[in-house]
Design a protein around this motif. Structure first.
Motif, PDB file in Angstrom:
ATOM      1  N   LEU A  53      -4.372   5.931   1.713  1.00 16.68           N
ATOM      2  CA  LEU A  53      -3.545   7.121   1.908  1.00 16.68           C
ATOM      3  C   LEU A  53      -2.160   6.722   2.400  1.00 16.68           C
ATOM      4  CD1 LEU A  53      -3.180  10.192   2.016  1.00 16.68           C
ATOM      5  CD2 LEU A  53      -4.201  10.137   4.298  1.00 16.68           C
ATOM      6  N   ALA A  54      -2.093   5.858   3.395  1.00 19.91           N
ATOM      7  CA  ALA A  54      -0.803   5.438   3.946  1.00 19.91           C
ATOM      8  C   ALA A  54       0.006   4.656   2.914  1.00 19.91           C
ATOM      9  CB  ALA A  54      -1.018   4.595   5.201  1.00 19.91           C
ATOM     10  N   HIS A  55      -0.646   3.727   2.228  1.00 24.94           N
ATOM     11  CA  HIS A  55       0.040   2.882   1.250  1.00 24.94           C
ATOM     12  C   HIS A  55       0.639   3.702   0.114  1.00 24.94           C
ATOM     13  CE1 HIS A  55       0.828  -0.325  -1.625  1.00 24.94           C
ATOM     14  NE2 HIS A  55       0.088   0.333  -2.484  1.00 24.94           N
ATOM     15  N   TYR A  56      -0.186   4.508  -0.534  1.00 24.62           N
ATOM     16  CA  TYR A  56       0.292   5.267  -1.690  1.00 24.62           C
ATOM     17  C   TYR A  56       1.280   6.365  -1.297  1.00 24.62           C
ATOM     18  CZ  TYR A  56      -3.005   2.931  -4.803  1.00 24.62           C
ATOM     19  OH  TYR A  56      -3.681   2.004  -5.553  1.00 24.62           O
ATOM     20  N   THR A  57       1.064   7.008  -0.157  1.00 23.89           N
ATOM     21  CA  THR A  57       1.997   8.042   0.288  1.00 23.89           C
ATOM     22  C   THR A  57       3.371   7.432   0.528  1.00 23.89           C
ATOM     23  OG1 THR A  57       0.233   9.362   1.286  1.00 23.89           O
ATOM     24  CG2 THR A  57       2.474   9.787   2.051  1.00 23.89           C
ATOM     25  N   GLN A  58       3.415   6.305   1.219  1.00 28.10           N
ATOM     26  CA  GLN A  58       4.695   5.648   1.484  1.00 28.10           C
ATOM     27  C   GLN A  58       5.367   5.221   0.179  1.00 28.10           C
ATOM     28  OE1 GLN A  58       5.663   2.169   1.097  1.00 28.10           O
ATOM     29  NE2 GLN A  58       7.672   2.681   1.898  1.00 28.10           N
ATOM     30  N   ALA A  59       4.600   4.652  -0.734  1.00 27.82           N
ATOM     31  CA  ALA A  59       5.163   4.165  -1.995  1.00 27.82           C
ATOM     32  C   ALA A  59       5.712   5.304  -2.849  1.00 27.82           C
ATOM     33  CB  ALA A  59       4.101   3.383  -2.769  1.00 27.82           C
ATOM     34  N   ILE A  60       5.009   6.423  -2.896  1.00 33.97           N
ATOM     35  CA  ILE A  60       5.497   7.577  -3.660  1.00 33.97           C
ATOM     36  C   ILE A  60       6.730   8.171  -2.998  1.00 33.97           C
ATOM     37  CG2 ILE A  60       4.975   9.984  -4.277  1.00 33.97           C
ATOM     38  CD1 ILE A  60       2.137   9.038  -4.975  1.00 33.97           C
ATOM     39  N   ASN A  61       6.667   8.381  -1.687  1.00 26.75           N
ATOM     40  CA  ASN A  61       7.794   8.988  -0.973  1.00 26.75           C
ATOM     41  C   ASN A  61       9.057   8.133  -1.044  1.00 26.75           C
ATOM     42  OD1 ASN A  61       6.282  11.226  -0.289  1.00 26.75           O
ATOM     43  ND2 ASN A  61       5.810  10.507   1.761  1.00 26.75           N
ATOM     44  N   ALA A  62       8.889   6.804  -1.094  1.00 29.28           N
ATOM     45  CA  ALA A  62      10.037   5.901  -1.167  1.00 29.28           C
ATOM     46  C   ALA A  62      10.539   5.718  -2.601  1.00 29.28           C
ATOM     47  CB  ALA A  62       9.670   4.543  -0.575  1.00 29.28           C
ATOM     48  N   GLY A  63       9.791   6.253  -3.566  1.00 29.18           N
ATOM     49  CA  GLY A  63      10.195   6.128  -4.959  1.00 29.18           C
ATOM     50  C   GLY A  63       9.834   4.798  -5.591  1.00 29.18           C
ATOM     51  N   ILE A  65       6.767   3.949  -6.612  1.00 24.97           N
ATOM     52  CA  ILE A  65       5.840   4.261  -7.710  1.00 24.97           C
ATOM     53  C   ILE A  65       5.930   5.749  -8.000  1.00 24.97           C
ATOM     54  CG2 ILE A  65       4.243   2.389  -7.113  1.00 24.97           C
ATOM     55  CD1 ILE A  65       2.317   4.541  -6.002  1.00 24.97           C
ATOM     56  N   ASP A  66       5.485   6.138  -9.178  1.00 21.01           N
ATOM     57  CA  ASP A  66       5.415   7.563  -9.487  1.00 21.01           C
ATOM     58  C   ASP A  66       3.955   8.015  -9.439  1.00 21.01           C
ATOM     59  OD1 ASP A  66       4.269   6.737 -11.907  1.00 21.01           O
ATOM     60  OD2 ASP A  66       6.066   7.125 -13.069  1.00 21.01           O
ATOM     61  N   LYS A  67       3.747   9.281  -9.614  1.00 22.59           N
ATOM     62  CA  LYS A  67       2.403   9.850  -9.492  1.00 22.59           C
ATOM     63  C   LYS A  67       1.455   9.279 -10.539  1.00 22.59           C
ATOM     64  CE  LYS A  67       4.341  14.074  -7.609  1.00 22.59           C
ATOM     65  NZ  LYS A  67       4.671  15.464  -7.906  1.00 22.59           N
ATOM     66  N   GLN A  68       1.940   9.101 -11.755  1.00 22.56           N
ATOM     67  CA  GLN A  68       1.070   8.592 -12.805  1.00 22.56           C
ATOM     68  C   GLN A  68       0.648   7.156 -12.524  1.00 22.56           C
ATOM     69  OE1 GLN A  68      -0.168  10.592 -15.294  1.00 22.56           O
ATOM     70  NE2 GLN A  68      -1.579   8.879 -15.517  1.00 22.56           N
ATOM     71  N   TYR A  69       1.530   6.363 -11.908  1.00 22.48           N
ATOM     72  CA  TYR A  69       1.171   4.999 -11.549  1.00 22.48           C
ATOM     73  C   TYR A  69      -0.023   5.005 -10.595  1.00 22.48           C
ATOM     74  CZ  TYR A  69       1.349   0.251  -9.790  1.00 22.48           C
ATOM     75  OH  TYR A  69       1.003  -1.024  -9.446  1.00 22.48           O
ATOM     76  N   LEU A  70       0.014   5.894  -9.598  1.00 26.07           N
ATOM     77  CA  LEU A  70      -1.107   6.009  -8.647  1.00 26.07           C
ATOM     78  C   LEU A  70      -2.397   6.327  -9.389  1.00 26.07           C
ATOM     79  CD1 LEU A  70      -2.734   6.511  -6.047  1.00 26.07           C
ATOM     80  CD2 LEU A  70      -1.584   8.716  -5.869  1.00 26.07           C
ATOM     81  N   VAL A  71      -2.355   7.322 -10.254  1.00 29.20           N
ATOM     82  CA  VAL A  71      -3.554   7.717 -11.004  1.00 29.20           C
ATOM     83  C   VAL A  71      -4.052   6.544 -11.850  1.00 29.20           C
ATOM     84  CG1 VAL A  71      -4.461   9.259 -12.792  1.00 29.20           C
ATOM     85  CG2 VAL A  71      -2.960  10.165 -10.988  1.00 29.20           C
ATOM     86  N   ASP A  72      -3.141   5.880 -12.547  1.00 29.92           N
ATOM     87  CA  ASP A  72      -3.532   4.744 -13.381  1.00 29.92           C
ATOM     88  C   ASP A  72      -4.141   3.627 -12.544  1.00 29.92           C
ATOM     89  OD1 ASP A  72      -2.617   6.090 -15.618  1.00 29.92           O
ATOM     90  OD2 ASP A  72      -0.726   4.973 -15.720  1.00 29.92           O
ATOM     91  N   ASP A  73      -3.585   3.394 -11.356  1.00 26.82           N
ATOM     92  CA  ASP A  73      -4.101   2.364 -10.465  1.00 26.82           C
ATOM     93  C   ASP A  73      -5.534   2.689 -10.035  1.00 26.82           C
ATOM     94  OD1 ASP A  73      -3.265  -0.136  -9.451  1.00 26.82           O
ATOM     95  OD2 ASP A  73      -2.957   0.722  -7.458  1.00 26.82           O
ATOM     96  N   LEU A  74      -5.779   3.942  -9.701  1.00 31.13           N
ATOM     97  CA  LEU A  74      -7.138   4.353  -9.325  1.00 31.13           C
ATOM     98  C   LEU A  74      -8.089   4.237 -10.510  1.00 31.13           C
ATOM     99  CD1 LEU A  74      -6.408   7.492  -7.092  1.00 31.13           C
ATOM    100  CD2 LEU A  74      -6.907   5.155  -6.340  1.00 31.13           C
ATOM    101  N   LEU A  75      -7.620   4.596 -11.698  1.00 27.46           N
ATOM    102  CA  LEU A  75      -8.463   4.518 -12.896  1.00 27.46           C
ATOM    103  C   LEU A  75      -8.811   3.081 -13.264  1.00 27.46           C
ATOM    104  CD1 LEU A  75      -6.784   7.258 -15.113  1.00 27.46           C
ATOM    105  CD2 LEU A  75      -9.071   7.352 -14.091  1.00 27.46           C
ATOM    106  N   LYS A  76      -7.975   2.122 -12.885  1.00 27.46           N
ATOM    107  CA  LYS A  76      -8.225   0.703 -13.172  1.00 27.46           C
ATOM    108  C   LYS A  76      -9.098   0.046 -12.108  1.00 27.46           C
ATOM    109  CE  LYS A  76      -3.851  -0.264 -13.635  1.00 27.46           C
ATOM    110  NZ  LYS A  76      -2.577  -1.004 -13.795  1.00 27.46           N
ATOM    111  N   SER A  77      -9.373   0.760 -11.016  1.00 32.27           N
ATOM    112  CA  SER A  77     -10.099   0.156  -9.899  1.00 32.27           C
ATOM    113  C   SER A  77     -11.574  -0.083 -10.238  1.00 32.27           C
ATOM    114  CB  SER A  77     -10.001   1.056  -8.665  1.00 32.27           C
ATOM    115  OG  SER A  77     -10.788   2.230  -8.821  1.00 32.27           O
ATOM    116  N   ALA A  78     -12.136  -1.081  -9.565  1.00 35.01           N
ATOM    117  CA  ALA A  78     -13.562  -1.382  -9.726  1.00 35.01           C
ATOM    118  C   ALA A  78     -14.401  -0.190  -9.259  1.00 35.01           C
ATOM    119  CB  ALA A  78     -13.919  -2.634  -8.929  1.00 35.01           C
ATOM    120  N   GLU A  79     -13.922   0.497  -8.229  1.00 28.52           N
ATOM    121  CA  GLU A  79     -14.648   1.660  -7.716  1.00 28.52           C
ATOM    122  C   GLU A  79     -14.775   2.745  -8.788  1.00 28.52           C
ATOM    123  OE1 GLU A  79     -14.418   5.029  -4.168  1.00 28.52           O
ATOM    124  OE2 GLU A  79     -13.065   3.310  -4.088  1.00 28.52           O
TER     125      GLU A  79
END
Length: 83
Positions: A53-63, A65-79
């Motif tokens: 939560l902290a990592h992705y929130t900071q990265a999005i707020n700072a510009g 990464i964009d929202k789609q990057y976050l979604v793609d990152d989660l979709l690529k995860s082993a989880e």
């Protein structure tokens, strides 16, 4: 006359990637922390852990990464692949 150098497209989504395919059921109008929380729930079917939560929130707020990057990152995860 110099030839223009053509760079290959990066593997990660571009800053314009939000126009690409969106994850069904996820509200892309949400901002920052709310979007991160919603993305975790939509993709991984769980609450975001404090670190993610902290990592992705900071990265999005700072510009960084964009929202789609976050979604793609989660979709690529082993989880996600284990669901």
């Amino acid at each position: 006359v110099e030839e223009a150098v053509v760079e290959e497209a990066p593997e990660t989504p571009s800053e314009d990637a939000e126009g690409d395919e969106k994850f069904a059921g996820l509200d892309y109008d949400l901002e920052g922390k709310e979007f991160v929380l919603a993305a975790y729930m939509a993709v991984l079917k769980r609450e975001a852990d404090a670190g993610g939560l902290a990592h992705y929130t900071q990265a999005i707020n700072a510009g960084h990464i964009d929202k789609q990057y976050l979604v793609d990152d989660l979709l690529k995860s082993a989880e996600y692949k284990a669901l």
